[in-house]
Design a protein around this motif. Structure first.
Motif, mmCIF file in Angstrom:
data_model
loop_
_atom_site.group_PDB
_atom_site.id
_atom_site.type_symbol
_atom_site.label_atom_id
_atom_site.label_comp_id
_atom_site.label_asym_id
_atom_site.label_seq_id
_atom_site.Cartn_x
_atom_site.Cartn_y
_atom_site.Cartn_z
ATOM 1 N N TYR A 220 32.413 10.972 65.314
ATOM 2 C CA TYR A 220 32.807 12.346 65.795
ATOM 3 C C TYR A 220 31.681 12.809 66.526
ATOM 4 N N LYS A 221 30.775 13.117 65.393
ATOM 5 C CA LYS A 221 29.555 14.047 65.919
ATOM 6 C C LYS A 221 28.542 13.184 67.048
ATOM 7 N N CYS A 222 28.275 12.007 66.682
ATOM 8 C CA CYS A 222 27.427 11.441 67.695
ATOM 9 C C CYS A 222 28.088 11.141 69.076
ATOM 10 N N ILE A 251 29.670 5.070 53.916
ATOM 11 C CA ILE A 251 28.292 4.996 53.026
ATOM 12 C C ILE A 251 27.155 5.711 53.777
ATOM 13 N N ASP A 252 27.052 6.934 53.213
ATOM 14 C CA ASP A 252 26.296 7.987 53.612
ATOM 15 C C ASP A 252 25.782 8.941 52.544
ATOM 16 N N PRO A 253 24.920 9.611 52.650
ATOM 17 C CA PRO A 253 24.391 10.840 51.485
ATOM 18 C C PRO A 253 25.164 11.918 52.006
ATOM 19 N N PRO A 271 19.377 7.844 49.895
ATOM 20 C CA PRO A 271 18.803 7.450 51.240
ATOM 21 C C PRO A 271 17.488 6.406 51.132
ATOM 22 N N GLY A 272 17.657 5.538 51.986
ATOM 23 C CA GLY A 272 16.348 4.416 51.883
ATOM 24 C C GLY A 272 16.961 3.255 51.251
ATOM 25 N N SER A 273 18.072 3.082 50.568
ATOM 26 C CA SER A 273 18.309 2.093 49.670
ATOM 27 C C SER A 273 19.784 1.122 50.283
ATOM 28 N N ASP A 274 19.920 1.222 51.397
ATOM 29 C CA ASP A 274 20.992 0.490 51.811
ATOM 30 C C ASP A 274 20.780 -1.145 51.951
ATOM 31 N N VAL A 275 19.606 -1.429 52.123
ATOM 32 C CA VAL A 275 19.130 -2.874 52.196
ATOM 33 C C VAL A 275 19.393 -3.415 50.957
ATOM 34 N N TRP A 353 22.184 4.085 63.705
ATOM 35 C CA TRP A 353 20.834 3.955 64.165
ATOM 36 C C TRP A 353 19.895 4.664 63.038
ATOM 37 N N SER A 354 20.500 5.748 62.355
ATOM 38 C CA SER A 354 19.210 6.385 61.610
ATOM 39 C C SER A 354 18.649 5.592 60.470
ATOM 40 N N LEU A 355 19.782 4.793 60.089
ATOM 41 C CA LEU A 355 18.942 3.911 58.722
ATOM 42 C C LEU A 355 17.992 2.982 59.182
ATOM 43 N N GLN A 356 17.782 2.605 60.487
ATOM 44 C CA GLN A 356 16.757 1.990 61.069
ATOM 45 C C GLN A 356 15.485 3.036 61.352
ATOM 46 N N ARG A 357 15.697 4.172 61.410
ATOM 47 C CA ARG A 357 14.683 5.218 61.690
ATOM 48 C C ARG A 357 14.086 5.535 60.307
ATOM 49 N N ALA A 358 13.665 4.611 59.507
ATOM 50 C CA ALA A 358 13.303 4.850 58.238
ATOM 51 C C ALA A 358 12.272 3.680 57.798
ATOM 52 N N HIS A 664 21.198 13.611 63.836
ATOM 53 C CA HIS A 664 21.463 14.282 65.228
ATOM 54 C C HIS A 664 22.201 15.584 65.134
ATOM 55 N N PRO A 665 21.890 16.442 66.134
ATOM 56 C CA PRO A 665 22.577 17.817 65.929
ATOM 57 C C PRO A 665 24.027 17.849 66.376
ATOM 58 N N THR A 666 24.815 18.587 65.613
ATOM 59 C CA THR A 666 26.231 18.604 65.890
ATOM 60 C C THR A 666 26.300 19.478 67.479
ATOM 61 N N TYR A 667 25.489 20.529 67.613
ATOM 62 C CA TYR A 667 25.697 21.445 68.726
ATOM 63 C C TYR A 667 24.863 21.529 69.650
ATOM 64 N N ARG A 668 23.960 20.193 69.706
ATOM 65 C CA ARG A 668 22.594 20.288 70.712
ATOM 66 C C ARG A 668 22.718 18.777 71.079
ATOM 67 N N VAL A 669 21.760 18.386 72.141
ATOM 68 C CA VAL A 669 21.099 17.309 72.457
ATOM 69 C C VAL A 669 19.680 17.276 71.898
HETATM 70 N N1 LIG Z 1 25.951 15.836 69.074
HETATM 71 C C1 LIG Z 1 24.833 14.833 69.052
HETATM 72 N N2 LIG Z 1 25.147 13.482 69.460
HETATM 73 C C2 LIG Z 1 24.030 12.609 69.549
HETATM 74 C C3 LIG Z 1 22.957 13.104 69.861
HETATM 75 C C4 LIG Z 1 22.480 14.298 69.693
HETATM 76 O O1 LIG Z 1 21.371 14.825 69.962
HETATM 77 N N3 LIG Z 1 23.464 15.201 69.340
HETATM 78 N N4 LIG Z 1 21.688 11.959 70.104
HETATM 79 C C5 LIG Z 1 22.162 10.927 70.546
HETATM 80 C C6 LIG Z 1 20.937 9.824 70.190
HETATM 81 S S1 LIG Z 1 19.407 10.045 71.203
HETATM 82 C C7 LIG Z 1 20.861 8.860 69.071
HETATM 83 S S2 LIG Z 1 19.348 8.027 68.831
HETATM 84 C C8 LIG Z 1 22.012 8.783 68.220
HETATM 85 C C9 LIG Z 1 21.743 9.045 66.847
HETATM 86 O O2 LIG Z 1 22.546 8.058 66.123
HETATM 87 P P1 LIG Z 1 22.498 7.999 64.571
HETATM 88 O O3 LIG Z 1 20.897 7.621 64.279
HETATM 89 O O4 LIG Z 1 23.556 7.096 64.062
HETATM 90 O O5 LIG Z 1 22.712 9.423 63.961
HETATM 91 P P2 LIG Z 1 22.179 10.565 63.019
HETATM 92 O O6 LIG Z 1 23.145 11.743 63.138
HETATM 93 O O7 LIG Z 1 20.759 10.625 62.980
HETATM 94 O O8 LIG Z 1 22.608 9.902 61.501
HETATM 95 C C10 LIG Z 1 23.941 9.486 61.008
HETATM 96 C C11 LIG Z 1 24.119 9.283 59.619
HETATM 97 O O9 LIG Z 1 22.965 8.728 58.904
HETATM 98 C C12 LIG Z 1 23.029 9.236 57.629
HETATM 99 N N5 LIG Z 1 21.781 8.755 57.120
HETATM 100 C C13 LIG Z 1 20.616 9.156 56.738
HETATM 101 N N6 LIG Z 1 20.077 8.156 56.098
HETATM 102 C C14 LIG Z 1 20.525 7.408 55.452
HETATM 103 C C15 LIG Z 1 20.651 6.314 54.796
HETATM 104 O O10 LIG Z 1 19.308 5.988 54.305
HETATM 105 N N7 LIG Z 1 21.529 5.513 54.260
HETATM 106 C C16 LIG Z 1 22.735 5.975 54.865
HETATM 107 N N8 LIG Z 1 23.818 4.963 54.364
HETATM 108 N N9 LIG Z 1 22.984 7.120 55.602
HETATM 109 C C17 LIG Z 1 22.007 7.740 56.354
HETATM 110 C C18 LIG Z 1 22.974 10.797 57.928
HETATM 111 O O11 LIG Z 1 23.397 11.470 56.628
HETATM 112 C C19 LIG Z 1 24.197 11.070 58.936
HETATM 113 O O12 LIG Z 1 25.370 11.363 58.470
HETATM 114 O O13 LIG Z 1 22.991 9.993 68.440
HETATM 115 C C20 LIG Z 1 23.193 10.329 69.860
HETATM 116 N N10 LIG Z 1 24.413 11.219 69.485
#
Ligand SMILES: Nc1nc2c(c(=O)[nH]1)N[C@H]1C(S)=C(S)[C@@H](COP(=O)(O)OP(=O)(O)OC[C@H]3O[C@@H](n4cnc5c(=O)[nH]c(N)nc54)[C@H](O)[C@@H]3O)O[C@H]1N2
Ligand SMILES: Nc1nc2c(c(=O)[nH]1)N[C@H]1C(S)=C(S)[C@@H](COP(=O)(O)OP(=O)(O)OC[C@H]3O[C@@H](n4cnc5c(=O)[nH]c(N)nc54)[C@H](O)[C@@H]3O)O[C@H]1N2
Ligand SMILES: [Mo]
Length: 802
Positions: A220-222, A251-253, A271-275, A353-358, A664-669
């Motif tokens: 929903y958010k992304c 699976i998310d904190p 966080p960081g332990s998914d693998v 994607w955030s899992l791999q930004r770690a 990533h922010p709910t109300y921004r890019v």
């Molecule tokens: N509204 C909005 N949507 C966007 C963006 C935006 O700026 N705003 N940006 C876009 C862009 S550029 C990108 S790259 C994508 C990003 O897409 P993602 O990288 O997938 O999104 P994030 O919101 O960073 O992270 C999603 C979830 O990962 C969880 N998380 C963090 N660390 C861990 C962990 O170690 N293990 C687990 N299991 N979960 C973890 C967080 O709690 C969060 O709920 O989103 C895109 N969508």
């Protein structure tokens, strides 16, 4: 009926009816009002809209409901964005820089001087020429890494690249912040990046999926925003997901919006332990013989080389659920149950994607792909994995029709040095240093000039204090932006760009669906002295005798028409440009066959005829190519590596007991819209919120709604407390993108008054392989804020009228 509404009709139709019924003006006044108000179509990352313009002013913004089934409030903030006082009003130059003093350390600390366009452009061109003479083009750093500025064809980063290419090139960026670790890994494993690939269609999920794992995927958010222009049909599709009775496991904190909407079971992973969790699930599936041995045999390569590792024969550690319980804080019984649920049901793993930004982010998708191979549902309708369901309307059926593209960068870059995203500060601080990268090496040149257009280094790069220090070592920093962003304030020369609503542009609907073309028509005249990015870079090119090469003698409208000519709208639908431009939108039919799309189906049906583009043509559970890189922190198969900074490190966690994630922010890019009133819906006392669990709030003595200081060795920020049960104990979250605002700009390492998460993050790379960002590998602590100064993030710096 247009294709966006055919299947997921209800919510969109209800929304438009509601808007139509809410009109209150009647009679002559309404008529006169309407006559004086022009409705101009435009489009954005937040959705397509009409700007209502009266007497040259934007009086309202309304979503194009025909093309946006479920608009968000963010489009409403776009008028504010044009009108805000945080606009850069005219070209500005930092005072000492203008006086010719070598005082880079004063960046961000002293006032600017208003100058003429010619003066500013000449200064920038001179700085570039001086750098070229001193160190060649490799002393120019084009830091415009991203194209997030807007969805149009005139992307500032492409225009910057086009300009640099005309003058021999510049140092650029390799890879990205988004998927810097998975990006170079996945193609070797499955023959495709997977993160930007067309996903299994919603219709197939709805029909077939029994269990969906939201592995950090916040659908929903992304999907609230798009790389191009979102249609938000995903929301309607998700209503069908709910009705289909799919069981969701998150699976998310954080208990995300998606988890909440789908009433998901919550696995509160550390966080960081998914693998580690993935390894344990695989271990269990192997030992219990529940895994799909046929799939492994027919479709994968190298399982036999991975197995000894899994069983502990390589490193003496058997990757059992009991082993993983200690790392993940998920009970071994739950791990076994999760694995069993996934093999027993048609299960779709929605990766994120955030899992791999770690730290060691390369291992995440690889482990998911290995796990999905053992489950054996890859290529089946509603099964397998998808790494883009949360992005740009993943799951949308695709029109498959040609859209418009953008103004090309063109060739000519002779520099051939691209710095891995995340290495920005390292590059600026350590000229001559060599780092490993994707099996090769990159040596940093000495940078003299850094140019940023449509990208926000002090927004996106981890460890802001390190970056600010690095930026202060340079000869010249040039920024092109409509607003006084933190990066603009840290520059020497600032060019005010127009916003998209002050010029014409063209774009498309959705990355995957490609279901629309949109006119981004000029809505109002350029405010103050702002100029189009295209004009700015053409003027810079002129100072190198390259204006004609840059523009090809084309005006903005000539480019737009030219790009339109290649589209399906023009070529096949035969819609004249004038008609498209007048209407503001063309709708593409989506063929029904696209609704049957299942990712990897062809490979599954016939792996010989449809091999993957990998070493073996199969999924590489083991890769000889990767193994040959010979790195300690990146092996030939997916591996669990302990992150450098996490709650599992008791010594570090004793000092900094909270893991910070920066979703990533709910109300921004990212940083965009942070300077608009839209932020009021979530900011706490004008600061970025920090989410914290009730237990932790008690432990640290912080209250809901209070401003606190969040800190570690790298820096500190003020943030506004939100106590919530939607985050697990030991973890706090600050969404990325708040504008950096130094509390005391005259001092170094001063705390950030507005809550920019990257004051706290580390620039440590993922590994020797991808060198990607690790923004989510961070420990912090939290304390009372003490005396708080006003947050000046959105004010212009002091400017001397020249
Ligand atoms: N509204 C909005 N949507 C966007 C963006 C935006 O700026 N705003 N940006 C876009 C862009 S550029 C990108 S790259 C994508 C990003 O897409 P993602 O990288 O997938 O999104 P994030 O919101 O960073 O992270 C999603 C979830 O990962 C969880 N998380 C963090 N660390 C861990 C962990 O170690 N293990 C687990 N299991 N979960 C973890 C967080 O709690 C969060 O709920 O989103 C895109 N969508
Ligand atoms: N802590 C943390 N940090 C992160 C992430 C994270 O998850 N956590 N995510 C990372 C990711 S995945 C990404 S993609 C990056 C995003 O990083 P960026 O892409 O740098 O983020 P934006 O804030 O979108 O930057 C766009 C810039 O373009 C400007 N702009 C808008 N319109 C125009 C225009 O018409 N002309 C010009 N010249 N400029 C314009 C905006 O004002 C803004 O300064 O952040 C990364 N940083
Ligand atoms: Mo991103």
């Amino acid at each position: 009926m247009n294709n966006s509404r055919r299947d997921f009709l209800k919510v969109g139709a209800a929304a438009s009816a509601a808007v139509a019924a809410s009109g209150t003006m009647t009679g002559a006044f309404a008529k006169e009002f309407a006559a004086r108000t022009e409705k101009i179509p435009h489009a954005s990352h937040y959705g397509p809209f009409h700007a209502h313009v009266r007497d040259g002013k934007i009086v309202d913004i309304t979503p194009q409901l025909d093309s946006d089934a479920n608009p968000t409030a963010m489009v409403k903030g776009l008028a504010d964005r044009v009108m805000t006082d945080s606009r850069v009003k005219y070209p500005c130059v930092r005072k000492s820089y203008l006086e010719g003093k070598d005082a880079g350390d004063l960046r961000g600390k002293e006032e600017f001087v208003r100058v003429s366009w010619d003066k500013a452009l000449d200064l920038a061109a001179d700085a570039i020429k001086k750098a070229q003479a001193k160190g060649g083009n490799q002393s120019l750093y084009n830091s415009c890494y991203s194209g997030w500025a807007h969805p149009g064809a005139f992307k500032p980063n492409a225009l910057a690249g086009r300009f640099f290419n005309q003058i021999g090139g510049a140092v650029g960026t390799s890879g990205e912040y988004s998927n810097g670790a998975a990006g170079p890994t996945n193609p070797v494993i499955v023959g495709d990046m997977e993160v930007y690939s067309i996903q299994t269609a919603h219709e197939q999920i709805i029909k077939n999926t029994k269990v969906m794992i939201l592995w950090g995927a916040d659908l929903y958010k992304c999907n609230r925003i798009g790389w191009f222009v979102p249609n938000h049909r995903n929301i309607d599709a998700y209503e069908e997901y709910k009705k289909a009775g799919i069981k969701f496991i998150s699976i998310d904190p954080i208990y995300t919006t998606s988890a909440s909407e789908f009433k998901a079971d919550w696995i509160k992973i550390r966080p960081g332990s998914d693998v580690a969790l993935m390894m344990a699930m695989m271990h269990y599936l192997y030992k219990s013989k529940k895994y799909d041995a046929n799939f492994i045999k027919k479709y994968t390569h190298g399982f036999d080389k991975f197995l000894p590792y899994l069983l502990g024969k390589e490193d003496g550690i058997e990757k059992t659920p009991e082993w993983a319980e200690k790392l993940t804080e998920i009970p071994a019984a739950t791990i076994k149950e999760l694995a069993t649920t996934m093999v027993d049901n048609r299960t779709f793993i929605a990766g994120n994607w955030s899992l791999q930004r770690a730290h060691h982010g390369e291992q995440v998708d690889w482990s998911i792909i290995t796990l999905a191979s053992m489950i054996g549902q890859i290529g089946l309708p509603g099964g397998g994995f998808g790494f883009s369901m949360h992005y740009a309307g993943g799951g949308d059926a695709a029109s498959g029709k040609a859209t418009v593209g953008g103004v090309p960068q063109g060739g000519g870059n002779k520099v051939n040095v691209n710095i891995p995203a995340s290495r920005m500060s390292d590059l600026l601080l350590n000229p001559g240093k060599t780092v490993t990268f994707k099996g090769g090496k990159v040596t940093y040149p000495k940078i003299e000039v850094m140019l940023s257009a449509g990208s926000s280094p002090i927004g996106h790069q981890p460890d802001v204090n390190e970056l600010v220090g690095a930026m202060r070592t340079l000869d010249t920093i040039i920024t092109v932006d409509p607003w006084w962003t933190p990066t603009a304030k840290m520059s020497d020369i600032v060019f005010p760009a127009t916003t998209t609503m002050e010029r014409d542009d063209i774009t498309q609907g959705m990355s995957y669906a490609q279901d629309r073309l949109f006119a981004m028509k000029k809505v109002v005249d350029a405010r103050y002295e702002s100029k189009d990015d295209y004009w700015i870079f053409a003027e810079l090119a002129k100072r190198f005798g390259k204006e004609k090469k840059f523009t090809k003698n084309r005006t903005t409208m000539q480019w737009i028409e030219r790009l339109y000519k290649r589209s399906y709208a023009k070529k096949k639908m035969k819609i004249a440009f004038e008609d498209f431009w007048k209407e503001g939108v063309v709708k593409y039919e989506v063929p029904d066959s696209a609704r049957n799309f299942v990712r990897h189906e062809a490979f599954r049906k016939d792996p010989i005829k449809n091999p993957l583009k990998t070493e073996s043509g199969k999924i590489q559970i083991f890769s000889e190519k990767f193994d040959a890189y010979g790195y300690d922190d990146f092996k030939g198969h997916a591996t669990w590596f302990e992150p450098a900074e996490w709650l599992g490190n008791k010594k570090l966690a004793a000092k900094y007991p909270l893991h910070l994630v920066s979703p990533h922010p709910t109300y921004r890019v990212h940083s965009q819209l942070d300077n608009t009133w839209v932020q009021n819906v979530h900011k706490v006392q004008g600061r970025e919120p920090i989410r914290i669990s009730p237990n932790d709030a008690k432990k640290f003595g912080v209250r809901d709604g209070e401003i606190v200081e969040v800190y570690n060795d790298r820096g500190s920020v003020l943030a506004g407390v939100v106590v919530t049960n939607t985050i697990r104990d030991g973890v706090v979250a600050i969404e990325e993108g708040a504008w950096y605002s130094p509390d005391d700009a005259s001092k170094d390492k001063t705390r950030c008054n507005s809550g920019q998460a990257n004051l706290l993050t580390s620039s440590r790379p993922t590994s020797s392989m991808a060198q990607a960002t690790t923004a989510n590998t961070v420990l912090v602590s939290i304390k009372k804020a003490g005396v708080v100064q006003p947050n000046l993030a959105y004010s212009a710096p002091k400017i001397i009228e020249g």
